[in-house]
Design a protein around this motif. Structure first.
Motif, PDB file in Angstrom:
ATOM      1  N   ARG A 218     -26.168  49.037  38.838  1.00 22.64           N
ATOM      2  CA  ARG A 218     -27.065  47.890  39.049  1.00 22.64           C
ATOM      3  C   ARG A 218     -28.334  48.325  39.779  1.00 22.64           C
ATOM      4  NH1 ARG A 218     -22.181  45.294  40.033  1.00 22.64           N
ATOM      5  NH2 ARG A 218     -22.422  45.532  42.276  1.00 22.64           N
ATOM      6  N   LEU A 219     -28.186  49.170  40.774  1.00 19.10           N
ATOM      7  CA  LEU A 219     -29.339  49.647  41.524  1.00 19.10           C
ATOM      8  C   LEU A 219     -30.271  50.470  40.631  1.00 19.10           C
ATOM      9  CD1 LEU A 219     -30.858  49.997  44.192  1.00 19.10           C
ATOM     10  CD2 LEU A 219     -29.370  51.928  44.688  1.00 19.10           C
ATOM     11  N   ILE A 220     -29.709  51.356  39.834  1.00 21.17           N
ATOM     12  CA  ILE A 220     -30.522  52.175  38.931  1.00 21.17           C
ATOM     13  C   ILE A 220     -31.241  51.304  37.910  1.00 21.17           C
ATOM     14  CG2 ILE A 220     -30.411  53.923  37.099  1.00 21.17           C
ATOM     15  CD1 ILE A 220     -28.117  55.212  38.796  1.00 21.17           C
ATOM     16  N   MET A 221     -30.545  50.351  37.328  1.00 23.37           N
ATOM     17  CA  MET A 221     -31.175  49.469  36.340  1.00 23.37           C
ATOM     18  C   MET A 221     -32.262  48.614  36.986  1.00 23.37           C
ATOM     19  SD  MET A 221     -30.079  50.324  33.441  1.00 23.37           S
ATOM     20  CE  MET A 221     -30.795  49.008  32.485  1.00 23.37           C
ATOM     21  N   GLN A 222     -32.030  48.173  38.211  1.00 15.72           N
ATOM     22  CA  GLN A 222     -33.057  47.396  38.913  1.00 15.72           C
ATOM     23  C   GLN A 222     -34.321  48.232  39.085  1.00 15.72           C
ATOM     24  OE1 GLN A 222     -32.281  46.653  43.017  1.00 15.72           O
ATOM     25  NE2 GLN A 222     -34.042  45.320  43.259  1.00 15.72           N
ATOM     26  N   VAL A 223     -34.161  49.474  39.497  1.00 17.55           N
ATOM     27  CA  VAL A 223     -35.320  50.358  39.683  1.00 17.55           C
ATOM     28  C   VAL A 223     -36.033  50.575  38.352  1.00 17.55           C
ATOM     29  CG1 VAL A 223     -36.004  52.739  40.209  1.00 17.55           C
ATOM     30  CG2 VAL A 223     -34.471  51.500  41.748  1.00 17.55           C
ATOM     31  N   LEU A 224     -35.272  50.873  37.310  1.00 16.48           N
ATOM     32  CA  LEU A 224     -35.889  51.173  36.018  1.00 16.48           C
ATOM     33  C   LEU A 224     -36.587  49.966  35.409  1.00 16.48           C
ATOM     34  CD1 LEU A 224     -33.190  53.435  34.340  1.00 16.48           C
ATOM     35  CD2 LEU A 224     -35.324  54.129  35.426  1.00 16.48           C
ATOM     36  N   LEU A 225     -35.946  48.812  35.480  1.00 19.70           N
ATOM     37  CA  LEU A 225     -36.483  47.649  34.771  1.00 19.70           C
ATOM     38  C   LEU A 225     -37.446  46.804  35.594  1.00 19.70           C
ATOM     39  CD1 LEU A 225     -33.265  46.575  32.848  1.00 19.70           C
ATOM     40  CD2 LEU A 225     -35.158  47.998  32.042  1.00 19.70           C
ATOM     41  N   THR A 226     -37.282  46.774  36.911  1.00 19.91           N
ATOM     42  CA  THR A 226     -38.165  45.916  37.703  1.00 19.91           C
ATOM     43  C   THR A 226     -39.193  46.692  38.515  1.00 19.91           C
ATOM     44  OG1 THR A 226     -36.623  45.798  39.565  1.00 19.91           O
ATOM     45  CG2 THR A 226     -36.444  44.079  37.883  1.00 19.91           C
ATOM     46  N   THR A 227     -38.842  47.855  39.032  1.00 13.39           N
ATOM     47  CA  THR A 227     -39.790  48.627  39.823  1.00 13.39           C
ATOM     48  C   THR A 227     -40.678  49.476  38.922  1.00 13.39           C
ATOM     49  OG1 THR A 227     -38.219  48.706  41.649  1.00 13.39           O
ATOM     50  CG2 THR A 227     -40.029  50.270  41.727  1.00 13.39           C
ATOM     51  N   VAL A 228     -40.057  50.294  38.088  1.00 15.08           N
ATOM     52  CA  VAL A 228     -40.805  51.164  37.191  1.00 15.08           C
ATOM     53  C   VAL A 228     -41.228  50.407  35.929  1.00 15.08           C
ATOM     54  CG1 VAL A 228     -40.723  53.339  35.890  1.00 15.08           C
ATOM     55  CG2 VAL A 228     -39.572  53.171  38.076  1.00 15.08           C
ATOM     56  N   LYS A 229     -40.475  49.386  35.572  1.00 17.67           N
ATOM     57  CA  LYS A 229     -40.741  48.552  34.385  1.00 17.67           C
ATOM     58  C   LYS A 229     -40.815  49.391  33.115  1.00 17.67           C
ATOM     59  CE  LYS A 229     -42.982  44.980  37.031  1.00 17.67           C
ATOM     60  NZ  LYS A 229     -44.217  44.325  37.408  1.00 17.67           N
ATOM     61  N   ILE A 230     -39.824  50.238  32.955  1.00 22.57           N
ATOM     62  CA  ILE A 230     -39.776  51.123  31.794  1.00 22.57           C
ATOM     63  C   ILE A 230     -39.140  50.378  30.620  1.00 22.57           C
ATOM     64  CG2 ILE A 230     -37.534  52.133  32.390  1.00 22.57           C
ATOM     65  CD1 ILE A 230     -38.714  54.822  31.472  1.00 22.57           C
ATOM     66  N   ASP A 231     -39.636  50.642  29.436  1.00 22.83           N
ATOM     67  CA  ASP A 231     -39.053  50.085  28.223  1.00 22.83           C
ATOM     68  C   ASP A 231     -37.738  50.816  27.975  1.00 22.83           C
ATOM     69  OD1 ASP A 231     -38.306  49.453  25.593  1.00 22.83           O
ATOM     70  OD2 ASP A 231     -40.379  49.331  24.928  1.00 22.83           O
ATOM     71  N   SER A 232     -36.653  50.086  27.894  1.00 19.38           N
ATOM     72  CA  SER A 232     -35.327  50.703  27.795  1.00 19.38           C
ATOM     73  C   SER A 232     -35.164  51.583  26.558  1.00 19.38           C
ATOM     74  CB  SER A 232     -34.242  49.625  27.821  1.00 19.38           C
ATOM     75  OG  SER A 232     -34.401  48.750  26.716  1.00 19.38           O
ATOM     76  N   LEU A 233     -35.938  51.352  25.511  1.00 18.27           N
ATOM     77  CA  LEU A 233     -35.836  52.173  24.303  1.00 18.27           C
ATOM     78  C   LEU A 233     -36.375  53.585  24.498  1.00 18.27           C
ATOM     79  CD1 LEU A 233     -36.873  49.544  21.637  1.00 18.27           C
ATOM     80  CD2 LEU A 233     -34.564  50.332  22.200  1.00 18.27           C
ATOM     81  N   TYR A 234     -37.130  53.809  25.560  1.00 19.06           N
ATOM     82  CA  TYR A 234     -37.725  55.118  25.805  1.00 19.06           C
ATOM     83  C   TYR A 234     -36.892  55.973  26.758  1.00 19.06           C
ATOM     84  CZ  TYR A 234     -41.843  53.686  23.258  1.00 19.06           C
ATOM     85  OH  TYR A 234     -42.694  53.275  22.271  1.00 19.06           O
TER      86      TYR A 234
END
Length: 173
Positions: free
Chosen positions: A122-138
């Motif tokens: 959950r912490l990793i996904m929060q960082v990726l999707l909300t902090t870094v806002k990376i497109d999950s397909l990449y």
């Protein structure tokens, strides 16, 4: 703070930014203040300068987002088990010209107690999707050590990031 000139605010911001980039603790500004004020810009104590840290962090995240937009990336995460947990999440990619490998720290978090695999994911996904806002397909790769907590976290992350390939660190294995 409202009575400080825009030039002094910018100078203070740049001083804090330089200290962070040089890995110099902000508290050292108190020792360097006389030298740093020679340019006729005023500073304040290190406690007051700390208000710039969240702004600098936000700017660094925006810079990271612009650098990785459209890039295939690998996430790398590792933690420690000393006094709770210190977790580092890195993003690594190769630019389109294949000139180098780029790597940036996207998060450094500490917790009071050890995290579970689900909490870690959950912490990793929060960082990726909300902090870094990376497109999950990449997100095409994930590197980690072989401890069981990281394995549980990676399995949960792979369910959400469908192109992700799991790589265990050879030296930890």
């Amino acid at each position: 703070f409202a009575s400080v000139s825009p030039e002094d605010k910018l100078y203070r911001y740049r001083v804090v930014e330089a200290m962070l980039h040089a890995d110099i603790p902000i508290s050292k500004v108190d020792d360097l203040r006389t030298l740093l004020e020679r340019s006729n810009n005023s500073l304040t104590g290190s406690q007051h300068l700390k208000v710039f840290i969240p702004k600098i962090e936000t700017r660094e995240h925006e810079k990271l987002r612009s650098e990785i937009t459209g890039q295939l990336v690998t996430i790398i995460f590792d933690g420690t088990t000393r006094l709770g947990e210190a977790l580092v999440i890195l993003v690594r990619w190769i630019p389109a010209d294949f000139s180098r490998v780029e790597q940036r720290l996207s998060a450094f978090r500490t917790t009071f107690k050890h995290t579970t695999g689900d909490g870690l994911s959950r912490l990793i996904m929060q960082v990726l999707l909300t902090t870094v806002k990376i497109d999950s397909l990449y997100v095409v790769g994930g590197a980690r050590d072989s401890c069981s907590t990281n394995g549980v976290a990676m399995r949960a992350i792979k369910a959400l990031l469908t192109k992700l390939q799991d790589f265990m660190c050879i030296s930890h294995t």
